[in-house]
Design a protein around this motif. Structure first.
Motif, PDB file in Angstrom:
ATOM      1  N   ASP A   1       0.790  -1.226   0.000  1.00 40.95           N
ATOM      2  CA  ASP A   1       0.000   0.000   0.000  1.00 40.95           C
ATOM      3  C   ASP A   1       0.833   1.292   0.000  1.00 40.95           C
ATOM      4  OD1 ASP A   1      -3.011  -0.976   0.425  1.00 40.95           O
ATOM      5  OD2 ASP A   1      -1.646  -2.287   1.522  1.00 40.95           O
TER       6      ASP A   1
ATOM      7  N   HIS B   1       0.645   3.460  -2.656  1.00 38.51           N
ATOM      8  CA  HIS B   1      -0.273   4.454  -3.235  1.00 38.51           C
ATOM      9  C   HIS B   1       0.482   5.625  -3.857  1.00 38.51           C
ATOM     10  CE1 HIS B   1      -4.134   2.733  -1.758  1.00 38.51           C
ATOM     11  NE2 HIS B   1      -3.291   2.115  -0.940  1.00 38.51           N
TER      12      HIS B   1
ATOM     13  N   ASP C   1      -1.332  -2.487  -4.108  1.00 40.01           N
ATOM     14  CA  ASP C   1      -1.562  -1.040  -4.037  1.00 40.01           C
ATOM     15  C   ASP C   1      -0.234  -0.298  -4.160  1.00 40.01           C
ATOM     16  OD1 ASP C   1      -4.266  -1.473  -3.897  1.00 40.01           O
ATOM     17  OD2 ASP C   1      -4.547  -0.643  -1.881  1.00 40.01           O
TER      18      ASP C   1
ATOM     19  N   HIS D   1      -6.066  -1.062  -6.063  1.00 33.95           N
ATOM     20  CA  HIS D   1      -5.793   0.226  -6.701  1.00 33.95           C
ATOM     21  C   HIS D   1      -4.942   0.064  -7.956  1.00 33.95           C
ATOM     22  CE1 HIS D   1      -7.215   3.334  -3.708  1.00 33.95           C
ATOM     23  NE2 HIS D   1      -7.380   2.195  -3.041  1.00 33.95           N
TER      24      HIS D   1
ATOM     25  N   HIS E   1      -3.365  -9.407  -1.393  1.00 28.98           N
ATOM     26  CA  HIS E   1      -3.530  -7.989  -1.069  1.00 28.98           C
ATOM     27  C   HIS E   1      -4.413  -7.803   0.158  1.00 28.98           C
ATOM     28  CE1 HIS E   1      -3.765  -3.745  -1.191  1.00 28.98           C
ATOM     29  NE2 HIS E   1      -5.067  -3.758  -1.411  1.00 28.98           N
TER      30      HIS E   1
ATOM     31  N   HIS F   1      -3.693  -3.949   2.450  1.00 28.59           N
ATOM     32  CA  HIS F   1      -5.008  -3.374   2.152  1.00 28.59           C
ATOM     33  C   HIS F   1      -5.659  -2.563   3.272  1.00 28.59           C
ATOM     34  CE1 HIS F   1      -8.836  -2.672   0.271  1.00 28.59           C
ATOM     35  NE2 HIS F   1      -9.471  -3.316   1.235  1.00 28.59           N
TER      36      HIS F   1
ATOM     37  N   HIS G   1      -4.310  -1.071   5.689  1.00 29.81           N
ATOM     38  CA  HIS G   1      -3.424   0.009   6.127  1.00 29.81           C
ATOM     39  C   HIS G   1      -3.184  -0.012   7.646  1.00 29.81           C
ATOM     40  CE1 HIS G   1      -3.935   2.632   2.272  1.00 29.81           C
ATOM     41  NE2 HIS G   1      -4.042   1.338   2.009  1.00 29.81           N
TER      42      HIS G   1
HETATM   43 FE    FE Z   1      -4.323   0.316   0.025  1.00 27.99          FE
END
Ligand code: FE
Ligand code: D5M
Ligand code: ZN
Length: 556
Positions: free
Chosen positions: A308, A310, A344, A391, A436, A501, A503
């Protein structure tokens, strides 16, 4: 083993004209005095010898090795003892020194024979507590120097990927594919349960006399509360459905709270007097055998687990990631030879409504280009394995295939291994299930258990392992692609499960399987603020592959 001594060993041997096997280096580094061990070895072996092997070291340095090995296994035993706690309870299972068969094979351990007769949530396991109290250390880096020492021993083999849908997707979206993915799930999970109960197909149960003992293996197709407060569970097999009643005055009642729609369980009990309902006495989950013994690396080598990032989101924490990459260059991270990324990588576009307002980079390809740039800061000799998340620019429905060639090209720089979500990657003999984690939202929302929450994502992961399925509920929030095969069935027990996922950081264990949710590198988003999700940012759990012990590092 500290890297400097390994480097010195390699240098001395190569400057004397020999190549050297990595295992030989490990053995030499494990001696009490590596320098004199190398000197002894150089005197003993033939000058014309091309490659110094582990065998040479063992042959010529028998006594020195005993000494070194003792020191090493003593420190290793501290962790082994908690990993083997369950094992000690079961004298029929061999001890830790017995070599185990290939990772992830069911043959490792005898099948489960005992059913659940009361509350026995995954969090009740001894290893869980030890994981939280002992194995998880939190360290923070202190201004790591930037210079790369780049002298990791290369892993002897490439990461090996299994259970990956990439290139094998057969789904056409037709009705038949939904039927076959369900059948495949049922067949494979039922085969884990069949040996444990004297089950009958649902239509045979219908023909049985009232009051008889009976059992069935079925997929949970409905969970209802009755007027009297009991729980009625509808179970479906390939022949039909049959109801099982969980009475609220029985200990077993609480197990009904653990059930998710579409998971496969076995239930045994007795039939009602009219034969129409099974009164449940015992529930069996496909589960991890109690005696499961994870495989571990035979040298000190570590893997960093992250997810993650991002990249492309305004909240991507570039500084924290930079600090993490810097740390990987320090002697402190010498043993980190693998980086596993659980999805992600980028923020993507059009993932959630209103997401565009928080995009720093609106072009998806540019997001991956930036991600690739950040990856370049990771030492080049670290083996990277990554799977996509919700994502990322692959299909949303699971199993998600690995990236298309165009995106792979963008991320080529680091020569990472790219696999689908989920995939199992085996490194140094340790099988790591990379997923994920989209289903975790649903598991956390659906299970009324207090132990399962965003604060403890590993508890939700433990339930998935117990159900031996990564996303049991079909047609919920997380999309499942109709395929001929159900790639989300956890067919082989992994040694480690790594998800992201949510977080949130979570480290634990279920039976002997290590569970890690790696947190994120994205600051709190507007949505997360609105629902009070306080993400764990800049977190990188580091797992020792030789002990499965986890140390959490925090950056930024
Ligand atoms: Fe995420
Ligand atoms: O998901 C990060 C976490 O936040 C995960 O638990 C889902 C949740 N999340 C984030 N945004 C949303 C919206 N808009 N709706 C529902 N749930 C959300 P990630 O995959 O990183 O977005
Ligand atoms: Zn996600």
């Amino acid at each position: 083993m500290p890297r400097p001594s390994s480097v010195r060993i390699v240098k001395r041997l190569t400057s004397a004209g020999h190549n050297v096997e990595p295992e030989a280096v490990t053995l030499l580094a494990a001696t009490a005095d590596p320098d004199s061990a190398v000197a002894t070895l150089l005197e003993a072996i033939d000058e014309s010898r091309m490659t110094v092997t582990a065998e040479d070291v063992r042959f010529h340095l028998e006594s020195a090795l005993d000494l070194g090995n003792d020191t090493r296994s003593n420190s290793g035993n501290d962790t082994r003892s908690d990993l083997s706690r369950n094992r000690d309870e079961n004298p029929s299972v061999s001890g830790g020194d017995t070599p185990s068969p290939a990772p992830g094979t069911e043959s490792k351990s005898p099948p489960e024979t005992k059913g659940v007769t009361g509350r026995q949530g995954p969090s009740d396991r001894p290893l869980d507590r030890s994981a939280a109290a002992e194995s998880v250390g939190v360290g923070s880096p202190t201004n790591p120097p930037k210079a790369s020492t780049s002298s990791r021993e290369r892993p002897p083999t490439e990461p090996e990927i299994t259970g990956d849908v990439t290139g094998r997707s057969t789904g056409t979206g037709e009705y038949e594919d939904f039927v076959s993915v369900f059948r495949d799930r049922y067949e494979r999970l039922a085969s884990l349960l069949r040996g444990r109960v004297k089950h009958r197909p649902t239509d045979a149960l219908e023909a049985m006399p009232g009051g008889a003992d009976a059992a069935l293996v079925g997929m949970v197709s409905d969970v209802r509360s009755t007027r009297n407060g009991h729980r009625l569970i509808e179970l479906e097999d390939t022949n039909g459905t049959f109801p099982a009643l969980f009475m609220n005055d029985r200990e077993l009642f609480e197990v009904a709270d653990e059930l998710l729609l579409d998971e496969v369980i076995a239930v045994s009990g007795s039939l009602s007097s009219d034969g129409g309902i099974l009164f449940a006495d015992e529930v069996h989950f496909p589960d991890v055998p109690r005696t499961y013994q994870p495989s571990t690396a035979d040298r000190h080598v570590r893997a960093a687990l992250i997810s993650d990032l991002h990249v492309g989101s305004e909240e991507f924490l570039a500084g924290a990631f930079e600090d993490f990459a810097d740390w990987l260059h320090t002697p402190d991270a010498a043993a980190v030879e693998y980086l596993l990324i659980a999805g992600d990588m980028v923020e993507g576009v059009g993932v959630y409504p209103g997401q565009d307002e928080e995009l720093a980079v609106v072009d998806i390809y540019e997001q991956y280009e930036r991600f690739a740039e950040h990856l370049k800061a990771v030492p080049g000799d670290i083996e990277i394995v990554m799977v996509p998340g919700n994502h990322d620019a692959v299909r949303l429905a699971e199993p998600q295939p690995g990236f298309e060639p165009e995106l792979r090209k963008i991320m080529r720089a680091h020569d990472a291994t790219i696999a689908g979500n989920p995939s199992t990657v085996t490194i140094e003999g340790v099988s790591v299930l990379l997923y994920h984690g989209v289903s975790l939202d649903e598991v956390i929302a659906e299970l009324p258990l207090e132990s399962v929450s965003y604060e403890h994502p590993h508890e939700a992961m433990a339930h998935l392992l117990k159900k031996r399925h990564l996303a049991p509920t079909f047609g919920g929030k997380n999309r499942i692609a109709p395929e001929k095969r159900d790639y989300l069935v956890i067919e082989d027990v992994p040694d480690l499960v790594h998800a992201g996922h949510v977080h949130k950081l979570g480290v634990g264990a279920y039976r002997q399987v290590r569970l890690v949710n790696s947190g994120c590198f994205q600051d709190q988003t507007a949505y997360q603020r609105s629902v009070n999700i306080d993400p764990d940012t800049g977190t990188a759990p580091i797992v020792d592959l030789d002990t499965l012990e986890v140390t959490v590092r925090k950056f930024g």
